[in-house]
Design a protein around this motif. Sequence first.
Motif, PDB file in Angstrom:
ATOM      1  N   GLU A  12      40.333  46.363  33.256  1.00 50.12           N
ATOM      2  CA  GLU A  12      40.246  45.209  34.308  1.00 50.12           C
ATOM      3  C   GLU A  12      39.413  44.263  34.086  1.00 50.12           C
ATOM      4  O   GLU A  12      39.839  43.150  34.742  1.00 50.12           O
ATOM      5  N   ASN A  13      38.575  44.139  33.228  1.00 55.01           N
ATOM      6  CA  ASN A  13      37.760  43.066  32.654  1.00 55.01           C
ATOM      7  C   ASN A  13      38.562  41.931  32.160  1.00 55.01           C
ATOM      8  O   ASN A  13      38.180  40.671  32.582  1.00 55.01           O
ATOM      9  N   TYR A  14      39.644  42.115  31.658  1.00 60.62           N
ATOM     10  CA  TYR A  14      40.536  41.144  30.969  1.00 60.62           C
ATOM     11  C   TYR A  14      41.234  40.332  32.208  1.00 60.62           C
ATOM     12  O   TYR A  14      41.748  39.364  31.786  1.00 60.62           O
ATOM     13  N   LEU A  15      41.170  40.996  33.360  1.00 56.56           N
ATOM     14  CA  LEU A  15      42.216  40.339  34.627  1.00 56.56           C
ATOM     15  C   LEU A  15      41.126  39.076  34.910  1.00 56.56           C
ATOM     16  O   LEU A  15      41.616  38.236  35.601  1.00 56.56           O
ATOM     17  N   PHE A  16      39.919  39.029  34.594  1.00 55.32           N
ATOM     18  CA  PHE A  16      39.089  38.075  35.223  1.00 55.32           C
ATOM     19  C   PHE A  16      38.821  36.626  34.311  1.00 55.32           C
ATOM     20  O   PHE A  16      37.814  36.147  34.298  1.00 55.32           O
ATOM     21  N   LEU A  42      30.377  36.932  27.809  1.00 56.99           N
ATOM     22  CA  LEU A  42      29.523  37.897  28.768  1.00 56.99           C
ATOM     23  C   LEU A  42      30.158  38.737  29.397  1.00 56.99           C
ATOM     24  O   LEU A  42      29.638  40.026  29.435  1.00 56.99           O
ATOM     25  N   SER A  43      31.269  38.576  29.794  1.00 57.24           N
ATOM     26  CA  SER A  43      32.134  39.616  30.452  1.00 57.24           C
ATOM     27  C   SER A  43      32.620  40.780  29.936  1.00 57.24           C
ATOM     28  O   SER A  43      32.900  41.820  30.559  1.00 57.24           O
ATOM     29  N   LEU A  59      47.052  39.311  38.928  1.00 54.75           N
ATOM     30  CA  LEU A  59      46.294  38.700  37.856  1.00 54.75           C
ATOM     31  C   LEU A  59      46.794  39.206  36.402  1.00 54.75           C
ATOM     32  O   LEU A  59      47.038  38.502  35.618  1.00 54.75           O
ATOM     33  N   ALA A  60      47.440  40.626  36.264  1.00 56.76           N
ATOM     34  CA  ALA A  60      47.869  40.924  35.447  1.00 56.76           C
ATOM     35  C   ALA A  60      49.183  40.255  35.162  1.00 56.76           C
ATOM     36  O   ALA A  60      49.610  40.055  33.760  1.00 56.76           O
ATOM     37  N   PRO A  85      49.011  34.233  25.139  1.00 53.13           N
ATOM     38  CA  PRO A  85      47.670  34.161  24.564  1.00 53.13           C
ATOM     39  C   PRO A  85      46.401  34.598  25.203  1.00 53.13           C
ATOM     40  O   PRO A  85      45.541  35.023  24.326  1.00 53.13           O
ATOM     41  N   LEU A  86      46.433  34.949  26.382  1.00 52.35           N
ATOM     42  CA  LEU A  86      45.697  35.470  27.269  1.00 52.35           C
ATOM     43  C   LEU A  86      45.554  36.923  26.942  1.00 52.35           C
ATOM     44  O   LEU A  86      44.469  37.539  27.342  1.00 52.35           O
ATOM     45  N   ILE A  87      46.483  37.644  26.558  1.00 50.04           N
ATOM     46  CA  ILE A  87      46.331  39.115  26.138  1.00 50.04           C
ATOM     47  C   ILE A  87      45.499  39.245  24.893  1.00 50.04           C
ATOM     48  O   ILE A  87      45.791  38.529  23.739  1.00 50.04           O
ATOM     49  N   ASP A  88      44.516  40.312  25.168  1.00 52.44           N
ATOM     50  CA  ASP A  88      43.659  40.639  23.912  1.00 52.44           C
ATOM     51  C   ASP A  88      44.668  40.809  22.638  1.00 52.44           C
ATOM     52  O   ASP A  88      45.447  41.694  22.361  1.00 52.44           O
ATOM     53  N   SER A  89      44.318  39.760  21.540  1.00 53.55           N
ATOM     54  CA  SER A  89      45.022  39.936  20.512  1.00 53.55           C
ATOM     55  C   SER A  89      44.536  41.071  19.446  1.00 53.55           C
ATOM     56  O   SER A  89      45.456  41.512  18.827  1.00 53.55           O
ATOM     57  N   ALA A  90      43.520  41.866  19.730  1.00 52.66           N
ATOM     58  CA  ALA A  90      43.255  42.794  18.868  1.00 52.66           C
ATOM     59  C   ALA A  90      43.967  43.924  19.368  1.00 52.66           C
ATOM     60  O   ALA A  90      44.601  44.928  18.756  1.00 52.66           O
ATOM     61  N   LEU A  91      44.042  44.168  20.735  1.00 58.35           N
ATOM     62  CA  LEU A  91      44.920  45.268  21.356  1.00 58.35           C
ATOM     63  C   LEU A  91      46.691  44.749  20.918  1.00 58.35           C
ATOM     64  O   LEU A  91      47.160  46.089  20.551  1.00 58.35           O
ATOM     65  N   THR A  92      46.919  43.803  20.979  1.00 52.71           N
ATOM     66  CA  THR A  92      48.422  43.453  20.376  1.00 52.71           C
ATOM     67  C   THR A  92      48.598  43.811  19.108  1.00 52.71           C
ATOM     68  O   THR A  92      49.541  44.450  18.513  1.00 52.71           O
TER      69      THR A  92
END
Length: 287
Positions: free
Chosen positions: A125-129, A229-230, A260-261, A269-276
């Motif tokens: 959920e932190n990625y949604l912020f 920070l988040s 938000l998702a 580009p907002l999707i976490d690149s490491a996860l992708t």
Amino acid sequence: MMMSNGSFKNIGKEAIVPESTDGIKIYLESTDDQYILRNWFSTFNFYDKLSFESVSETRGDGGCRLVLKKVENSQLKAFGIVDRDILLADPNFKNSLWWEIDDEVFLSQKPYGEKIFVLPRWELENYLFHPQALASLVADKRLNTMTSAADIAKLLCDHEDDMVAITLLSTISPKRVGEQVLRDKSGEGLSEAILKQLLIQADVLESEQIKIKCFAENKQDPIERWQRLSRLLDGKRIMHRIDDLLFSGKVKLESERGALAGHIAKHKPLIDSALTNWLKDIYQSTA
């Protein structure tokens, strides 16, 4: 099927897909996670080979450990994604890897093996912020003239001390302590209330706050600072603070996670690149 509204409230047992023998299984902690990742990756070319499957309806049911067990016991091509906070509850890592600031180092450690991806952020959920996603939601609700991602990031950073302080209820306490009674407190008043609630000394509180604030890595740009920070802020706890800051409590982010998702899904580009990249590697290695 993707939901048309912004709420996750309709996601329940029907969203937990029975295990099949086709494709690659990606086990997740909850149906919320399942919805988010299906939303994000449904248009990627590797999606048809992946099956995102929840092990639990909600977090709090030991979802992270269930993911590990599912992957370990599966006879199929199975992998798992767990929140970073699994490390906080693990005596092997809570004083070491949990506090790793460098994402590259963090991701290289693979504490639960090659088949388990540990998110660099507290929880999914932190990625949604992300300030851009929040700005889109603010604009949609038309309750606030502040629709700039930079302005929203600055506002969040201006209140980062309170965000850090409220997170300490999770990092210091071995069991989850409620924060609703602290909702109207900030600054010194919040710190004093937390000291009383956790029964700790001021120097312990200060030391823990410094450790979390190090994750901002001295960034000055508000968006960049908030993004750094988040990573180590308790997503569910700060959600209530963000509600109050951006919407004066009139909008509940808990009911807007789908929106938000969806915004993040539209801006890849907002999707976490490491996860992708991890998912791409799985797809390529098992093709």
